[in-house]
Design a protein around this motif. Structure first.
Motif, mmCIF file in Angstrom:
data_model
loop_
_atom_site.group_PDB
_atom_site.id
_atom_site.type_symbol
_atom_site.label_atom_id
_atom_site.label_comp_id
_atom_site.label_asym_id
_atom_site.label_seq_id
_atom_site.Cartn_x
_atom_site.Cartn_y
_atom_site.Cartn_z
ATOM 1 N N TYR A 123 0.864 -1.184 0.000
ATOM 2 C CA TYR A 123 0.000 0.000 0.000
ATOM 3 C C TYR A 123 0.895 1.225 0.000
ATOM 4 O O TYR A 123 2.109 1.094 0.230
ATOM 5 N N VAL A 145 8.847 1.899 4.345
ATOM 6 C CA VAL A 145 9.252 2.918 5.314
ATOM 7 C C VAL A 145 10.596 3.532 4.918
ATOM 8 O O VAL A 145 10.762 4.743 4.925
ATOM 9 N N TRP A 146 11.527 2.701 4.571
ATOM 10 C CA TRP A 146 12.832 3.215 4.168
ATOM 11 C C TRP A 146 13.587 2.161 3.378
ATOM 12 O O TRP A 146 13.478 0.971 3.673
ATOM 13 N N TYR A 151 18.981 -2.470 2.031
ATOM 14 C CA TYR A 151 17.904 -3.043 2.839
ATOM 15 C C TYR A 151 16.610 -2.302 2.555
ATOM 16 O O TYR A 151 16.603 -1.213 1.981
ATOM 17 N N TRP A 211 1.855 -6.079 7.613
ATOM 18 C CA TRP A 211 1.328 -7.049 8.580
ATOM 19 C C TRP A 211 2.329 -7.151 9.729
ATOM 20 O O TRP A 211 1.949 -7.200 10.894
ATOM 21 N N VAL A 222 17.467 1.470 1.420
ATOM 22 C CA VAL A 222 18.853 1.894 1.204
ATOM 23 C C VAL A 222 19.476 0.966 0.167
ATOM 24 O O VAL A 222 19.271 -0.250 0.221
ATOM 25 N N ARG A 272 4.831 -4.992 11.722
ATOM 26 C CA ARG A 272 4.835 -3.554 11.917
ATOM 27 C C ARG A 272 6.180 -2.927 11.577
ATOM 28 O O ARG A 272 6.254 -1.896 10.898
ATOM 29 N N THR A 273 7.243 -3.524 12.064
ATOM 30 C CA THR A 273 8.590 -2.984 11.851
ATOM 31 C C THR A 273 9.461 -4.105 11.307
ATOM 32 O O THR A 273 9.980 -4.915 12.061
ATOM 33 N N LEU A 312 22.205 5.265 -2.593
ATOM 34 C CA LEU A 312 20.809 5.673 -2.696
ATOM 35 C C LEU A 312 20.041 5.355 -1.418
ATOM 36 O O LEU A 312 20.285 4.341 -0.771
ATOM 37 N N ALA A 313 19.114 6.210 -1.087
ATOM 38 C CA ALA A 313 18.208 5.935 0.032
ATOM 39 C C ALA A 313 16.948 6.755 -0.147
ATOM 40 O O ALA A 313 17.011 7.927 -0.546
ATOM 41 N N GLN A 355 12.896 -1.485 4.652
ATOM 42 C CA GLN A 355 12.134 -1.530 5.904
ATOM 43 C C GLN A 355 10.671 -1.281 5.550
ATOM 44 O O GLN A 355 10.349 -0.318 4.859
ATOM 45 N N THR A 364 12.308 11.956 -0.932
ATOM 46 C CA THR A 364 13.425 12.738 -0.438
ATOM 47 C C THR A 364 14.761 12.382 -1.074
ATOM 48 O O THR A 364 15.733 13.071 -0.853
ATOM 49 N N ASN A 397 6.329 -1.480 6.770
ATOM 50 C CA ASN A 397 5.337 -1.432 7.842
ATOM 51 C C ASN A 397 4.049 -2.021 7.271
ATOM 52 O O ASN A 397 3.281 -1.328 6.631
ATOM 53 N N GLN A 426 13.683 -5.911 18.451
ATOM 54 C CA GLN A 426 14.325 -5.128 17.391
ATOM 55 C C GLN A 426 15.829 -4.961 17.619
ATOM 56 O O GLN A 426 16.466 -4.123 16.965
#
Lengths: 762, 762
Positions: free
Chosen positions: B189, B194-195, B209, B215, B197, B217-218, B261-262, B211, B243, B213, B364
């Motif tokens: 969706y 989230v992020w 990697y 089913w 790299v 969450r993190t 890149l990120a 990241q 960004t 969010n 985490q």
């Protein structure tokens, strides 16, 4: 008022030592530079510590109505002395920068109705912020105290390397709160917080992390926070649309007393019943690596110790560092200026490594610092000039570790580059040049860095070959950056030329003649942007033609950054004799320099010059920015050392005053302060990478530098006085110096440098 | 077409072994369950591997026009057999789930004009997706092949534990591409990523990697990807507003050939020149911890080996696992069903640990698995029933490690809970009950888990005391969950009662009598929601009144989840004799059970039953969901074992067919397949936590289970036949069994179980 007096007397106690005699640490005034443009912070920190626990007087958004919000600039360090309210206390701050980030983990103690938004300064009571007064506020090394008058709470802050320690003295209340605003931040904007995790481990321990995307693109700070008193309840808040309340997590009521939280944006609060004068101690440790490491940092550094023990321990660390230089001065103010400058220079670069030596690398993986201490916050465009050279004298081990940190940054760089602006496992690419090479060459040539010099040279060379960085490709091919390809085409060309000279010096030092030849040639590239018809550096297009419509006073759109052509045209620090020559010899050059200091810069140009106030300018000489920091010393090369002497003393007098608004520009991570310190001691590293210093005019009457090698270097200014700004003669170890220079080795050998001062120019 | 034939013959080669004799591995058909509701994936994986490298036929958004997009449900495993196009090949998939996530690192090879969006299936050429045909597609354990007809590319996939290996055979082109779509994902969706790299280390190695969010969450998955051929150029794309192109990074052109890149969302592409039939091998390793670990995984597992070596090695691993049970059957189809079911049961839980034993914990933070292998993907509401009991027989070491993984999850849980649905360092909280306790009690009582049983009991007890989870507080206080407080009030009450019985069994086993007493009492709580006036379980309000307007056939809003009262009222697996009693004795109970299987469920109710097709239902018996999985075996307790036997064989025949649409419901991480396997072998663990199995009716003619302890357990069905579904007699080691039960120890001791089959009911 009794309570208030009690707080104040406690605060004062530390200022006066047992014997009543003031020590260096007692002269530091952390408020200097906190008003207007200094961008320093008044909070608690230890030398080079990872924690800068300091009040925020506002946390504005970098973006307002979709546009850059100019007001945010005032809050680079979170605190503005003239503001009427305090929003809270956060754990990380830059000192003196002109762009910003950080402000991690803002904590605010409140009493009464719970408020989770900061509110606005013009409407007291509109949020959790509180009014305060400077009369009930104190700051000294590793201690900050303020009375939050809206709540009757006294707030005290101290720190260790990795732990911020808060002591809040509450009134009696069954509605006492600690707000932990994980959405707050410096240079914030709506999407800045990428992800936040919080775990309430038990009623006195909370861990988590926050990942942001700001000046640093991918930055995560982990924390572990202990409370001296168990909370009675707690809760969280997050913007409505946030995912924290979505998914099958909706099975839980995550707003109240729920320990497992994660969202892009998150705020917490903890509720307490407090008795009158009850103190709650909060200890918050940070880590670049993990919650586990943060917890270990907390346990190792802070958990076993009281607030007072930690305060004293940190203050002792400051004493130890500040006492590296003992001075006698004409006035007490000079001591305040000197030791506050020394304090400012020891605020950064900052420790970036856990107690177990782990840190996050530029590659976003975890590394262990083997054989060195890892640092971050390298504002190199600023600090290569005087800060790192200053460290080569008074912090050689730390400077060597900083070079090691840069080398690891390089090793972790997929671009194959040394840092431009090293920022918490990121490069934020701020400003121009590749000035790591200056720091590295200087540290190697001065014997500070004892690591692999060939590897260091390779890193320098490879950095200078990154063709897609700021015009390096064109610079390599054409010998200058064409105006159309880069808005800093001239200033970058000049900076690269200087940096290339540093690479050449390093290559020569280790016998790499081919590299020396290549780079000594490149160091002459300043000639390619000097327009002899007008006598100024000037942008040139790719065809080799100087651009039309050029204004030597303007900065913007003229090929320069943080300095106009007048200032930048003097930027050949590595070849000042050529500078004298191109300006037509000593006399004409002296006139030219005098014009710089004495001309009137119309407001229209001043307004376009970044990062400085009107006060940061003398004529057209811009001390508030860095490119001219060597300029006052150039008179020495035109046979007019007395003019260097006078200018230096003038600049010091005007740009460094012992008041909150006493700094003439951003302190820039200690560069401005380091400039002062060299000035006050009477010499300056005109061209780092060379081992020589140019003699100016000291401010001190006497100074003893206690070198790490056990030797002492003594400086004596005979017949020193406010009017006696001219140096008749200089003697090193009893031997007269004729060339107005001393060498780094002269200092490190220990010895005595004597200035013979006079009110009349020699 | 020659090329195509070549691909096909290569694909076929592996199916027929050197000796021409089919082995267990040859009977596996990974396409079974890939059409409609099975939600299995056809791609390449090794047993319990962390990589499930499989094609996606679409990657829809979970949200469409701000609402839940029902269509996304079809793509829980990424692939739908009836779809006409393939979008790409991603590295992580759940097998058989009814909600989803994953789909990490989608790679698609293309030729011609670069397209960075997938396009839509109804408009071929509208994006990077390609048409394909099942005629030119193959799947076998650890191998998947498909011809991408839009590009003339043959794609082959294989895997190691942590590395996905792609072999793409290109046509001649100077516009060959690999798309690496890091924005793609299953149950995607707009804000899910989230992020991200990415670091292009060199022209054959990329790390990074992502990241998310969702089913989970993190969730962060790191990768390291190698290319067998250096790319000639590469680039990135990101949504305009992202960004990645902001900040001082704007100094660089990050779109083309920029290695650092990120961004929240990121896509990559790599360009190649290819000769006709040129193969490019991509090896992509994942890690839950770091890029460094991903790289180490890549180097240790895959770098030194060819595609064929890795394919064969993985296939050998499958052979080793599948040959744990040798069978003889009536038909070849039975072997396909059996070995494909065995294959499906060995797809998860999945390895969640790097080569160096590091993994990310629920907290985490990074942990190292000491003395056990760490697993994730525990869909416990499903798998406690038959999958983990099955593992106690054929995968005892792995099941012990799974219990250890659950215990570490508990240790890392700030909620003090064992996993509900363990999902890549998260609990996604899907479904109800606290069924970890069943798996743990079962593993300890059966001697599989040899860890600290007291600690395990403490974890079970503490989990059952988490008052804010799904009505546990009210359940503890009232003995049932009030209807108004939870939408699953009855099903959860019943599940807790069973789980509490498991805790009681564990407590008894280790002599904790007080805990036993508490929990054996709680295990009777089913009585509190049984309405004897209507003979069904029924929601009750906090005042103790059964709710009005109750429909025993409906599921939604009736106090149940994935099952109506008809089905759930039979959910007292730990006390079947009471069940017979409350339904009025054997005869009435048998009639009641028969009604379940034979009644007609009106469409209106079927439509409201989750996760199953019309085909997944027999009468009102819902095999496509789990709550009734024990029901067929309940006849045994009412003196009608022949009815158990007939029902089991019926269910097997109707719900397990050797075709892509052959599964009657989601395979649910192997639970449906494990049910089949027990059924096919002739016994079933009615109530895990008890060491007994209930005899049903085997499908096999003969089976030999090669136990890890070196013993063999042989199963012989004398006079087996399609019509001979009734068991006249059962003998264990030559001794007649009267109670239609065998014990776990009987199996583990090795020995022989003989069924004497007949076409007539005994």
């Amino acid at each position: 008022m009794n309570k208030l007096l009690l707080f104040i007397s406690v605060g004062l106690f530390s200022i006066v030592t047992a014997h009543g005699q003031k020590k260096p640490v007692d002269y530091v005034n952390p408020f200097i530079g906190t008003a207007k443009m200094g961008h320093t912070y008044p909070g608690a920190t230890v030398p080079f510590g990872a924690i800068q626990l300091s009040p925020e007087t506002d946390t504005l958004s970098y973006v307002f109505n979709g546009k850059y919000n100019k007001d945010v600039y005032r809050y680079c360090a979170g605190y503005q002395y003239d503001d009427p309210t305090i929003v809270g206390f956060s754990h990380t701050h830059f000192s003196g920068t002109g762009h910003s980030d950080l402000g991690d983990f803002l904590i605010m103690p409140t009493v009464g109705t719970l408020q989770l938004n900061p509110g606005t300064a013009d409407r007291p009571g509109s949020g959790y912020r509180s009014r305060y007064s400077h009369q009930h506020e104190k700051a000294s090394p590793n201690y900050y105290q303020v009375y939050l008058s809206d709540y009757g709470i006294n707030a005290e802050l101290t720190a260790t390397e990795r732990v911020g320690v808060h002591r809040y003295t509450f009134p009696k209340s069954d509605q006492s709160h600690l707000i932990v605003d994980l959405m707050a931040g410096i240079y914030n904007y709506p999407e800045k917080n990428v992800w936040t995790v919080v775990r309430v481990v038990n009623d006195t321990l909370i861990t988590g992390y926050r990942q942001t995307n700001g000046w640093a693109r991918t930055r995560t700070v982990y924390f572990a926070m202990s409370l001296s008193k168990p909370f009675k309840s707690y809760g969280s808040a997050t913007p409505e649309k946030e995912t924290v309340y979505k998914g099958f997590w909706r099975k839980f009521n995550q707003r109240n007393n729920f320990p497992d939280l994660a969202s892009a944006n998150l705020k917490l609060y903890f509720d307490f019943d407090t008795e009158d004068q009850e103190q709650i101690i909060v200890k918050l440790a940070v880590s670049p690596v993990s919650q586990k490491n943060a917890l270990e940092n907390l346990q190792q550094e802070a958990a076993p110790y009281s607030f007072d023990q930690l305060w004293n321990s940190g203050r002792d660390k400051w004493s130890k560092e500040l006492e590296k230089i003992n001075i006698e001065t004409i006035s007490e103010d000079d001591k305040v200026n000197f030791y506050t400058s020394l304090y400012h220079t020891f605020l950064g670069p900052t420790l970036y490594m856990d107690h177990n030596r782990e840190y996050k690398g530029l590659d976003q993986d975890v590394h262990r610092a083997q054989g060195f201490t890892n640092y971050t916050t390298f504002s190199l465009w600023d600090t290569y000039r005087a800060l790192h050279p200053f460290f080569n004298i008074v912090q050689p081990q730390r400077n060597a570790d900083m070079v090691s940190s840069m080398m690891q940054h390089y090793n972790q760089s997929v671009l194959g580059m040394l840092p431009i602006w090293s920022h918490y496992a990121n490069d934020n690419w701020c400003m121009s040049g590749y000035h790591s090479v200056s720091v590295i060459a200087d540290a190697i040539l001065k014997g500070t860095y004892k690591g692999d010099a060939e590897q260091a040279l390779e890193a320098c060379v490879r950095t200078s070959q990154r063709r897609d960085f700021e015009g390096i490709g064109a610079y390599t091919d054409l010998g200058y950056i064409p105006a159309e390809s880069n808005s800093n085409s001239v200033s970058s060309t000049l900076e690269y030329a200087y940096d290339d000279w540093c690479i050449a010096q390093l290559a020569k030092k280790i016998g790499k003649d081919d590299i020396y030849q290549t780079y000594i040639k490149r160091s002459q590239n300043w000639k390619n942007v000097f327009d002899s018809t007008i006598g100024f550096m000037r942008p040139k297009d790719a065809m080799g033609n100087f651009v039309a419509n050029f204004d030597v006073l303007d900065t913007h759109g003229q090929g320069f950054i943080e300095g106009n052509s007048w200032n930048y045209s003097l930027f050949i620090p590595h070849d000042p004799m050529s500078l004298v020559r191109i300006y037509g010899g000593d006399k004409k050059f002296i006139t030219h320099l005098d014009s710089l200091f004495e001309m009137h810069l119309p407001d229209e140009f001043f307004e376009n010059t970044e990062d400085i106030t009107r006060e940061g300018i003398i004529g057209n000489y811009v001390h508030g920015n860095e490119p001219s920091h060597h300029v006052a010393y150039l008179y020495n090369y035109a046979g007019a050392p007395h003019k260097t002497q006078k200018r230096v003393r003038d600049i010091i007098q005007r740009m460094y005053r012992p008041t909150p608004d006493g700094l003439g520009g951003n302190d820039d991570c200690g560069q401005m302060s380091a400039w002062y310190l060299f000035g006050a001691l009477g010499f300056y590293p005109l061209s780092p990478g060379a081992t020589t210093y140019d003699i100016g005019s000291p401010v001190v009457k006497r100074a003893v530098i206690h070198l790490d090698n056990g030797r002492k270097f003594e400086i004596v200014a005979h017949n020193q006085g406010a009017q006696n700004v001219f140096v008749k003669q200089v003697m090193l170890n009893g031997k007269k110096i004729d060339n107005w220079k001393i060498d780094h080795q002269d200092i490190m050998n220990g010895g005595k440098l004597e200035y013979f001062m006079t009110a009349k120019r020699k």
